[in-house]
Design a protein around this motif. Sequence first.
Motif, PDB file in Angstrom:
ATOM      1  N   ASP A 459      53.757  37.106  -1.976  1.00 52.18           N
ATOM      2  CA  ASP A 459      52.859  38.243  -1.845  1.00 52.18           C
ATOM      3  C   ASP A 459      51.448  37.758  -1.521  1.00 52.18           C
ATOM      4  O   ASP A 459      51.185  36.554  -1.497  1.00 52.18           O
ATOM      5  N   GLU A 460      50.542  38.698  -1.248  1.00 55.65           N
ATOM      6  CA  GLU A 460      49.188  38.358  -0.817  1.00 55.65           C
ATOM      7  C   GLU A 460      48.123  38.728  -1.855  1.00 55.65           C
ATOM      8  O   GLU A 460      46.963  38.904  -1.510  1.00 55.65           O
ATOM      9  N   PHE A 461      48.526  38.845  -3.115  1.00 61.49           N
ATOM     10  CA  PHE A 461      47.537  39.043  -4.169  1.00 61.49           C
ATOM     11  C   PHE A 461      46.835  37.701  -4.399  1.00 61.49           C
ATOM     12  O   PHE A 461      47.466  36.723  -4.806  1.00 61.49           O
ATOM     13  N   TYR A 462      45.535  37.668  -4.144  1.00 65.28           N
ATOM     14  CA  TYR A 462      44.824  36.387  -4.224  1.00 65.28           C
ATOM     15  C   TYR A 462      44.443  36.047  -5.661  1.00 65.28           C
ATOM     16  O   TYR A 462      44.312  34.883  -6.015  1.00 65.28           O
ATOM     17  N   ASP A 463      44.235  37.072  -6.484  1.00 61.27           N
ATOM     18  CA  ASP A 463      43.809  36.840  -7.862  1.00 61.27           C
ATOM     19  C   ASP A 463      44.406  37.933  -8.740  1.00 61.27           C
ATOM     20  O   ASP A 463      45.298  38.666  -8.309  1.00 61.27           O
ATOM     21  N   VAL A 464      43.897  38.046  -9.960  1.00 64.27           N
ATOM     22  CA  VAL A 464      44.452  39.013 -10.907  1.00 64.27           C
ATOM     23  C   VAL A 464      44.143  40.436 -10.463  1.00 64.27           C
ATOM     24  O   VAL A 464      43.215  40.683  -9.697  1.00 64.27           O
ATOM     25  N   PHE A 717      59.969  37.520  -8.573  1.00 60.97           N
ATOM     26  CA  PHE A 717      59.064  38.660  -8.688  1.00 60.97           C
ATOM     27  C   PHE A 717      57.986  38.301  -9.707  1.00 60.97           C
ATOM     28  O   PHE A 717      58.250  38.258 -10.911  1.00 60.97           O
ATOM     29  N   ARG A 718      56.794  38.052  -9.239  1.00 65.30           N
ATOM     30  CA  ARG A 718      55.733  37.602 -10.143  1.00 65.30           C
ATOM     31  C   ARG A 718      54.778  38.743 -10.472  1.00 65.30           C
ATOM     32  O   ARG A 718      54.628  39.689  -9.693  1.00 65.30           O
ATOM     33  N   VAL A 719      54.129  38.626 -11.623  1.00 61.51           N
ATOM     34  CA  VAL A 719      53.088  39.568 -12.021  1.00 61.51           C
ATOM     35  C   VAL A 719      51.748  38.980 -11.586  1.00 61.51           C
ATOM     36  O   VAL A 719      51.371  37.899 -12.047  1.00 61.51           O
ATOM     37  N   PRO A 720      51.006  39.681 -10.718  1.00 62.25           N
ATOM     38  CA  PRO A 720      49.736  39.120 -10.228  1.00 62.25           C
ATOM     39  C   PRO A 720      48.566  39.414 -11.173  1.00 62.25           C
ATOM     40  O   PRO A 720      47.553  39.953 -10.767  1.00 62.25           O
ATOM     41  N   GLY A 721      48.724  39.029 -12.436  1.00 61.59           N
ATOM     42  CA  GLY A 721      47.633  39.197 -13.393  1.00 61.59           C
ATOM     43  C   GLY A 721      47.433  40.639 -13.795  1.00 61.59           C
ATOM     44  O   GLY A 721      46.508  41.298 -13.310  1.00 61.59           O
ATOM     45  N   SER A 780      59.852  42.793 -12.543  1.00 60.34           N
ATOM     46  CA  SER A 780      59.011  42.100 -13.530  1.00 60.34           C
ATOM     47  C   SER A 780      58.981  42.870 -14.845  1.00 60.34           C
ATOM     48  O   SER A 780      59.056  42.281 -15.926  1.00 60.34           O
ATOM     49  N   ILE A 781      58.853  44.187 -14.739  1.00 65.71           N
ATOM     50  CA  ILE A 781      58.785  45.024 -15.947  1.00 65.71           C
ATOM     51  C   ILE A 781      60.088  44.917 -16.733  1.00 65.71           C
ATOM     52  O   ILE A 781      60.076  44.815 -17.967  1.00 65.71           O
ATOM     53  N   ASP A 782      61.211  44.906 -16.042  1.00 66.30           N
ATOM     54  CA  ASP A 782      62.511  44.846 -16.722  1.00 66.30           C
ATOM     55  C   ASP A 782      62.615  43.611 -17.606  1.00 66.30           C
ATOM     56  O   ASP A 782      63.172  43.676 -18.711  1.00 66.30           O
TER      57      ASP A 782
END
Length: 832
Positions: A459-464, A717-721, A780-782
Amino acid sequence: MLFLVVPLEAQEAVRSPQEFLGYEIGERFTPHHRILGYFEELDSRSPRVVLERIGETWEHRPLLLAVITSEANHAAAESIRQSVATLARGDGDPDALVRTTPVVVWLGFGVHGNESSSSEAALLVAHSLLTDPKHAALLDRVVVIIDPVQNPDGRERYTDWFRRTRGVKANPDPAAFEHQEPWPGGRYNHYLNDMNRDWAWQSQPETRARVAAYRRWNPQVVVDLHEMSYQSTYFFPPSARPLNANLPKELDHWLGVFGRANAEVFSDRRWPFFVGEHFDLFYPAYGDSWPSLRGAVGMTYEMAGGGRAGTAVERRDGTILTLADRAERHQAAALATVRTAAEHREGLLRQSRASARNHIESGRNAFLILPDSPNFEALIAMLERQGIVVERLTSPVTVRASRVDREATVSRAFPVGTAVVSTRQPLGGLVKTMLERAPLLEGSFLEEQRARTDVDEDDEFYDVTAWSLPIAMNVEAWVAALPVTTSASAPAVAALPFQAGRYGYVVDGLDPAAHRLAGRLLAEEVNFSVARTVLRQEEGSFSRGSLVILKGNNPEDLDARLERAAAATRAALIPLGSGWAEGSGFGSDNLRHVINPRIGLVGGAGSSPLSFGMLWFTLDVDTPVPHTVINADSLRNVTLNDFRVLVFPDGGYAERLGTPGIERIRNWVREGGTVVAVKGGSAFMRTKDLELTKLEPWKPAAAAEGAQPREERYNDFRVPGSAFRTVMNERSWLTFGVPRAPAALIIGSGAFVPLARKADQIVTIETKEPVLAGVAWKESIDRLQGSPYLTSEPFGRGRVITFADEPHFRNMWRGTLPLLLNAVLYSPSFTQ
């Protein structure tokens, strides 16, 4: 502030950077003191340069700004500062101010100490502005502020290592030793803080000094010059998506203006570049987004290089990238920025005022922050250091409001002392960004990220994606429509004077300084206890985790020691006149004597520099507690019985410890030691046949017989902060000083399986609607629903305490900080 302006008469011409430093830029790195020496040389020889010393680093290196402008502007410096401050407040006659005021351009170099070309470029930019007529002529219209070395401690760490590893000539082979920077690298400052993420939180003295200077100058254009992978090219705005929704609407136009100007210069020289990728303006504490939220045009420029580039490195295409190449491109971009700012002086000044006026005229809400949480004053201080106006209620009010962490609107009474922070002020956009529950993300951007995830791309989330201060600091806050009647300003909070007690003293467990005082008492060798239950006594009712200091088991000079400790920590010591307590007494088993935890903090190669740095800063500065820093590589030889608590930051330790080292730690825990592990720092405890913990990482359930096999993925599937709701055990000593279940910040794709023994699971991610703020995919939530955030497992006579993520993220996520402090301070007292 001392300003030194030396007449040009009878002075020699300004010397070039190369002449001053004694070698060509690009042959080696310029150390911090030589860079400052060059600017001092300029200051002594040119009336167009004034040096301002704005502070110093943890290692006592000076922080300097070089203010470069015409002699006439220097003579009118105070008037210029007043004019741009007036515009930044949205005040004054814009036509009159714009007609006579130069535009202020702030150029920041080297916030990451191993991104070395930017500080070299600072020398070249200053020299060009002062000696090249086509640049010097701009100085009537522009005040250029050069911050030549934003991170002196990190730069020195990097350059000192590089000079010791390079041979007579640079070796461009990427495999050479000089391209393999060792732990922790020069990117960070002394306490390994990433200062490009600290502008909004200001945890470090370098940032606080810089913000104070920024507020004196209120620049209209701010550029933060960085380096990225040496295989890349050059980046300048327009920025990547997402953009923070609270940024001025006109910012996009100005990013295009400066981007096209830079593109023209780079195209003339046939230099490759890119725009609109990777580097966004979403997270509010960057060196570009933070100024932009204040009405400036904030920009990041990124040059290929970084810690692996050295002074010359061979790239995939066979070309050799040198330090001189990198510095030259930064110089060209910085000078193009100054020229463009001069050409658009009036428009940029008007933009500054228009941003402030827009917030003053369009602000609709106020945040009401209740004063009954331990982190209340810390939150207010963080806002006020920004220049945000904070008012207080002088009489109770009842208004319809919604809690920041909830949806429903109700009628709510707010007591005297409640802080009121209106969005109807010049920094209204910054107010909203720092206090609102969650930042707004474009639906199209989220859809694109989901699409990328579905096809197994990063994904393209650069930070939290979550940072709301009320949520991060576990402070109750509400949002109401304006107007809300308040006083004119926030009153200063006076510390309570020390009063001697006949029998002893108590400090409430929710006192914001309780843990600081505990650390001080350990250092002073004062005997004290901590209360497992609420204390009810004539002097009042005191929360779980309250500290009790009795005179009967302490030295004769106890009062003097405590008076010093109270002054240093601002803890409120309540004197006790008697040992009588309702239903019990101060000899009760519900008071646990606190023994010296003898803490060892593990660091060095193997540990995450950022994780170690946050823990080190916490124990050394934020909440000083006696501790010893231990290199992970020496753990095999350390006498473990000298310690009762070992703290392992995020990282990998199994290979460094080896089976014999892990066995030593296992035996030490069995005999009464406590391991406190953060995130990946617990992995070694799950080593086969040496298990210290029953925690298991989450794994997807196996597919049923005959069902389609589970897809194997490269990118989980990552959580981006993001912030997650929790439930907590309110009877555990690990939750002392926590007024309500805190929000936990989760980053990454890891999660733990719930423990069989629920009593060992102290803080747990909510099972129902766990996401409080930020982004998290269903997958991620699961795995996170019901997963443990903080566990405490007995092992023999000892204990293993595990945090699923960083409890003091970036030294600003204070809601979960007491959990960490309880773990390191009190675990031996509740284990042995």
